[in-house]
Design an enzyme around this catalytic site. Structure first.
Site, PDB file in Angstrom:
ATOM      1  N   GLY A   9     -46.613   9.650  25.482  1.00 45.38           N
ATOM      2  CA  GLY A   9     -47.180   9.822  24.151  1.00 45.38           C
ATOM      3  C   GLY A   9     -47.798   8.705  23.694  1.00 45.38           C
ATOM      4  N   GLY A  13     -50.044   6.541  17.319  1.00 43.66           N
ATOM      5  CA  GLY A  13     -48.875   5.933  16.576  1.00 43.66           C
ATOM      6  C   GLY A  13     -47.960   5.110  17.344  1.00 43.66           C
ATOM      7  N   ASN A  86     -41.382   8.037  24.505  1.00 40.50           N
ATOM      8  CA  ASN A  86     -41.711   7.974  22.960  1.00 40.50           C
ATOM      9  C   ASN A  86     -42.410   9.346  22.640  1.00 40.50           C
ATOM     10  OD1 ASN A  86     -43.299   6.873  20.494  1.00 40.50           O
ATOM     11  ND2 ASN A  86     -45.005   7.786  21.947  1.00 40.50           N
ATOM     12  N   SER A 139     -34.475   8.183  15.907  1.00 42.12           N
ATOM     13  CA  SER A 139     -34.842   8.398  14.637  1.00 42.12           C
ATOM     14  C   SER A 139     -33.737   8.264  13.836  1.00 42.12           C
ATOM     15  CB  SER A 139     -35.633   9.608  14.304  1.00 42.12           C
ATOM     16  OG  SER A 139     -35.814   9.641  12.926  1.00 42.12           O
ATOM     17  N   TYR A 152     -35.375  19.157  13.981  1.00 40.50           N
ATOM     18  CA  TYR A 152     -35.854  17.869  14.556  1.00 40.50           C
ATOM     19  C   TYR A 152     -34.676  16.920  14.244  1.00 40.50           C
ATOM     20  CZ  TYR A 152     -38.206  13.546  14.177  1.00 40.50           C
ATOM     21  OH  TYR A 152     -38.888  12.102  14.552  1.00 40.50           O
ATOM     22  N   LEU A 184     -39.396   5.804   8.034  1.00 40.79           N
ATOM     23  CA  LEU A 184     -40.646   6.426   8.017  1.00 40.79           C
ATOM     24  C   LEU A 184     -41.835   5.507   8.417  1.00 40.79           C
ATOM     25  CD1 LEU A 184     -40.774   6.988   3.946  1.00 40.79           C
ATOM     26  CD2 LEU A 184     -40.986   8.805   5.714  1.00 40.79           C
TER      27      LEU A 184
HETATM   28  P1  NDP Z   1     -47.999  10.580  16.570  1.00 40.83           P
HETATM   29  O1  NDP Z   1     -48.089  12.083  16.259  1.00 40.83           O
HETATM   30  O2  NDP Z   1     -48.865   9.692  16.072  1.00 40.83           O
HETATM   31  O3  NDP Z   1     -47.608  10.233  18.220  1.00 40.83           O
HETATM   32  C1  NDP Z   1     -46.808  11.409  18.870  1.00 40.83           C
HETATM   33  C2  NDP Z   1     -47.295  11.179  20.332  1.00 40.83           C
HETATM   34  O4  NDP Z   1     -46.411  11.907  21.097  1.00 40.83           O
HETATM   35  C3  NDP Z   1     -48.823  11.453  20.682  1.00 40.83           C
HETATM   36  O5  NDP Z   1     -49.486  10.592  21.577  1.00 40.83           O
HETATM   37  C4  NDP Z   1     -48.626  12.891  21.094  1.00 40.83           C
HETATM   38  O6  NDP Z   1     -49.581  13.419  21.785  1.00 40.83           O
HETATM   39  C5  NDP Z   1     -47.433  12.857  22.109  1.00 40.83           C
HETATM   40  N1  NDP Z   1     -46.908  13.936  22.412  1.00 40.83           N
HETATM   41  C6  NDP Z   1     -46.425  14.864  21.668  1.00 40.83           C
HETATM   42  N2  NDP Z   1     -45.966  16.191  22.331  1.00 40.83           N
HETATM   43  C7  NDP Z   1     -46.273  15.740  23.619  1.00 40.83           C
HETATM   44  C8  NDP Z   1     -46.004  16.324  24.807  1.00 40.83           C
HETATM   45  N3  NDP Z   1     -45.605  17.665  24.860  1.00 40.83           N
HETATM   46  N4  NDP Z   1     -46.230  15.688  26.016  1.00 40.83           N
HETATM   47  C9  NDP Z   1     -46.950  14.696  25.724  1.00 40.83           C
HETATM   48  N5  NDP Z   1     -47.066  13.789  24.642  1.00 40.83           N
HETATM   49  C10 NDP Z   1     -46.978  14.273  23.724  1.00 40.83           C
HETATM   50  O7  NDP Z   1     -46.298  10.289  16.108  1.00 40.83           O
HETATM   51  P2  NDP Z   1     -45.329   8.922  16.291  1.00 40.83           P
HETATM   52  O8  NDP Z   1     -46.134   7.953  16.968  1.00 40.83           O
HETATM   53  O9  NDP Z   1     -44.797   8.794  14.926  1.00 40.83           O
HETATM   54  O10 NDP Z   1     -43.985   9.614  16.982  1.00 40.83           O
HETATM   55  C11 NDP Z   1     -43.758   8.853  18.134  1.00 40.83           C
HETATM   56  C12 NDP Z   1     -42.320   9.201  18.361  1.00 40.83           C
HETATM   57  O11 NDP Z   1     -41.700   8.195  17.487  1.00 40.83           O
HETATM   58  C13 NDP Z   1     -41.911  10.526  18.172  1.00 40.83           C
HETATM   59  O12 NDP Z   1     -40.904  10.758  19.140  1.00 40.83           O
HETATM   60  C14 NDP Z   1     -41.282  10.638  16.810  1.00 40.83           C
HETATM   61  O13 NDP Z   1     -40.297  11.547  16.790  1.00 40.83           O
HETATM   62  C15 NDP Z   1     -40.683   9.213  16.713  1.00 40.83           C
HETATM   63  N6  NDP Z   1     -40.377   8.978  15.269  1.00 40.83           N
HETATM   64  C16 NDP Z   1     -41.411   8.897  14.466  1.00 40.83           C
HETATM   65  C17 NDP Z   1     -41.274   8.326  13.290  1.00 40.83           C
HETATM   66  C18 NDP Z   1     -42.315   8.322  11.990  1.00 40.83           C
HETATM   67  O14 NDP Z   1     -41.989   8.292  10.748  1.00 40.83           O
HETATM   68  N7  NDP Z   1     -43.751   8.464  12.236  1.00 40.83           N
HETATM   69  C19 NDP Z   1     -39.869   8.002  12.587  1.00 40.83           C
HETATM   70  C20 NDP Z   1     -38.831   8.095  13.823  1.00 40.83           C
HETATM   71  C21 NDP Z   1     -39.184   8.290  15.059  1.00 40.83           C
HETATM   72  P3  NDP Z   1     -50.855  14.406  21.329  1.00 40.83           P
HETATM   73  O15 NDP Z   1     -51.750  13.875  20.721  1.00 40.83           O
HETATM   74  O16 NDP Z   1     -51.351  14.974  22.553  1.00 40.83           O
HETATM   75  O17 NDP Z   1     -50.002  15.574  20.575  1.00 40.83           O
HETATM   76  C1  8X3 Z   2     -39.199  10.597  11.678  1.00 42.28           C
HETATM   77  C2  8X3 Z   2     -38.653   9.927  10.357  1.00 42.28           C
HETATM   78  O1  8X3 Z   2     -37.371  10.475   8.294  1.00 42.28           O
HETATM   79  O2  8X3 Z   2     -39.564  11.633   8.876  1.00 42.28           O
HETATM   80  O3  8X3 Z   2     -38.044  10.547  12.793  1.00 42.28           O
HETATM   81  O4  8X3 Z   2     -37.572  12.109   9.936  1.00 42.28           O
HETATM   82  S1  8X3 Z   2     -38.203  11.134   9.265  1.00 42.28           S
END
Ligand code: NDP
Ligand code: 8X3
Length: 251
Positions: A9, A13, A86, A139, A152, A184
């Site tokens: 991923g 992000g 990720n 998370s 989630y 967040l």
């Molecule tokens: P983004 O949506 O910005 O990035 C998510 C990434 O994961 C993208 O590159 C997306 O690709 C990829 N992805 C999703 N589904 C798949 C799949 N089936 N196969 C391959 N790639 C996939 O979100 P974040 O950067 O915030 O999220 C990254 C991680 O961090 C996640 O695991 C999320 O749960 C975790 N997280 C995020 C938080 C937040 O507040 N943002 C807090 C805590 C944890 P595509 O664009 O193709 O969908």
């Molecule tokens: C992402 C953070 O608080 O939106 O895991 O679940 S929260």
């Protein structure tokens, strides 16, 4: 020592921030994702800065595609030192009795089963080499449920249990296992959660200075570069005005 770092991923992000930070650290990168054009753009950006980059296009839910792609790597790239699990997402914020079953399946298949697929494929090589590091992006949502978080939160609680379990399983080797638990972070996460509703997504970060992908990537790079006898087992990373998954003070 420079490492080979595989990030799932990596197109957005936290994953993209990790790609940039590990590249700046001098590591070589295997970037995976679903969006081929984004991966090509990122590869171009990072190679222009001197990084060595390989990209692999696959969906982590597609076990066969993941296997074919990993096996397509030249031998010298197959020795992954750091796996950053990720790729993940949240979909919806409905009470469990109103949730969408398909959304639930996507979260479970991506956040849990996708992470397991990558782990099962990459970790045996680490064990054989007695070297390696798995960094799972968990998370704060895995620590305790919050309203509407139900599935989630459960997937991220699973990430915690799987990370802890793996750490036990490899404790007789030099392989290290880390769970990073952000609160967040302003990325595309909420836009995805709300199925493209960017106004609703923006509200999530109103009145609070959220974390950035870079804040999380800094911790990942730190953990990966800690001395060999130091295992950063788990890190909870919150914005200053966030105290837990459900306590957020907005001004
Ligand atoms: P983004 O949506 O910005 O990035 C998510 C990434 O994961 C993208 O590159 C997306 O690709 C990829 N992805 C999703 N589904 C798949 C799949 N089936 N196969 C391959 N790639 C996939 O979100 P974040 O950067 O915030 O999220 C990254 C991680 O961090 C996640 O695991 C999320 O749960 C975790 N997280 C995020 C938080 C937040 O507040 N943002 C807090 C805590 C944890 P595509 O664009 O193709 O969908
Ligand atoms: C992402 C953070 O608080 O939106 O895991 O679940 S929260």
């Amino acid at each position: 020592m420079n490492k080979t770092v595989l990030i799932t991923g990596a197109t957005s992000g936290i994953g993209l921030a990790c790609a940039r930070k590990f590249a700046a650290n001098g590591d070589r990168l295997i970037l995976t994702g679903r969006n081929e054009q984004r991966l090509m753009d990122i590869e171009k950006e990072l190679t222009a800065k001197g990084a060595e980059v390989r990209t692999l296009v696959f969906d982590v839910r597609d076990r066969e595609a993941a296997k074919v792609m990993i096996e397509s790597l030249p031998t010298e790239w197959q020795e992954v030192d750091v796996l950053v699990n990720n790729a993940g997402l949240a979909l919806g914020l409905e009470p469990a009795y109103k949730g969408n079953l398909e959304d639930w399946e996507v979260m479970i298949d991506t956040n849990i089963k996708g992470l397991l697929t990558m782990t099962r494929m990459i970790v045996p090589g680490m064990i054989a080499r007695n070297r390696g590091h798995i960094i799972n992006i968990g998370s704060v949502a895995g620590d305790a449920a919050y309203a509407g978080g139900n599935v989630y939160c459960a997937t991220k609680a699973a990430v915690k249990a799987l990370t802890d379990g793996l750490r036990i399983d490899v404790a007789d080797t030099a392989v290290r296992v880390t769970n990073l638990k952000p609160g967040l972070v302003e990325t595309n996460f909420s836009v995805v959660r709300f199925h493209g509703d960017s106004d609703r997504a923006a509200n999530v970060y109103k009145g609070i200075k959220p974390l950035t992908g870079d804040d999380i990537a800094d911790v990942a790079v730190y953990a990966a570069n800690a001395p060999e006898h130091v295992q950063i087992a788990e890190v909870l990373i919150l914005a200053t005005h966030q105290a837990s998954g459900s306590v957020i003070v907005r001004k």
